[in-house]
Design a protein around this motif. Sequence first.
Motif, PDB file in Angstrom:
ATOM      1  N   LEU A 189      -2.295  -2.512   8.228  1.00 46.40           N
ATOM      2  CA  LEU A 189      -0.835  -2.424   8.045  1.00 46.40           C
ATOM      3  C   LEU A 189      -0.225  -3.785   7.733  1.00 46.40           C
ATOM      4  N   CYS A 247       3.222  -1.278   4.089  1.00 46.06           N
ATOM      5  CA  CYS A 247       2.602  -0.015   3.694  1.00 46.06           C
ATOM      6  C   CYS A 247       3.660   1.085   3.714  1.00 46.06           C
ATOM      7  N   ASN A 254       4.647   5.102   3.295  1.00 49.91           N
ATOM      8  CA  ASN A 254       4.068   6.427   3.430  1.00 49.91           C
ATOM      9  C   ASN A 254       5.038   7.473   2.898  1.00 49.91           C
ATOM     10  N   ALA A 293       0.858  -1.183   0.000  1.00 49.89           N
ATOM     11  CA  ALA A 293       0.000   0.000   0.000  1.00 49.89           C
ATOM     12  C   ALA A 293       0.891   1.229   0.000  1.00 49.89           C
TER      13      ALA A 293
END
Length: 310
Positions: A98, A105, A107, A84
């Motif tokens: 998560l 994931c 960010n 993700a």
Amino acid sequence: MSLRIVFMGTPDFAVPVLAEIIGQGHEVVAVYTRAPAQSGRGLAERPSPVHAMAERFGIPVFTPKTLRTDEAADTFASLEADAAVVVAYGMLLPKAILDAPELGCLNLHASLLPRWRGAAPIQRAIMAGDAETGVAVMKMEEGLDTGPVAMVERVTIGPQTTAGELHDSLSRLGADLMARALAALSRGALSFVPQPEDGVTYAKKITNEEARIDWSRSAGTLHNQIRGLSPFPSAFFEIDLGKGRERVRALRSTPAEGQGAAGTLLDGQFTVACGEGALRLLQVQRAGKGVMNADDFLRGARLAPGTVLA
């Protein structure tokens, strides 16, 4: 190797990242974004910028109010994503989310972590007078922006740089950085370094009261406030222009020579005395009007030196 990606983001800042991921040939199997918000005179529901972008490419869009249910976790897991990518989504991800993607994931955060964790890193960096900032790709944990960092790009913050200008620059830079991170992830070559414990600061949301200009503060502090909040939500002062006190937004400024009682207009160039030094306003906006250069505003407002700005 292309990856199966779930993209999670909401504002304009995230759009170039989504576009770059699609352009690099990754399979974006779904987009998660905040639900459409009411806006405009008719209060019609308007999808987020990321939502609109996803629809252009025919990508399924999810707008859950919460991710902390078994149903939300099952739906996310059923997408069978390799990873993700999260960019200014606006919701914290619970452990079940998560843990679902095999490769985790990632960010994209608009600061040099651990400085300016949280909601408003771009504005806070400028308001604090930071000389540089950047973007970072980190692996997400349950804590707020606490995860280990894989890649960073730095940029200089110029003395006149506004939050809007820095936003656009970091958005473009972040798109390239995330594309490189995903390429490394697909090869098994993306490594992570824990964030240092020293230097942690938090970029809390900007409040309405923080946007009000207090002329008793120093010119340098107010200059950073004005450019750090430009163009949104924008710093403001109040003044009577003939029909009662009204709010005027200050969008650009520069420190200037001069002194006097705080908030007093010193000359015909919109130089205002501050608690320490003086500040010249360069660009302002009245409520319901367009953005104006200070000279044009003063000609219409007919403010004389000695006028006090609230």
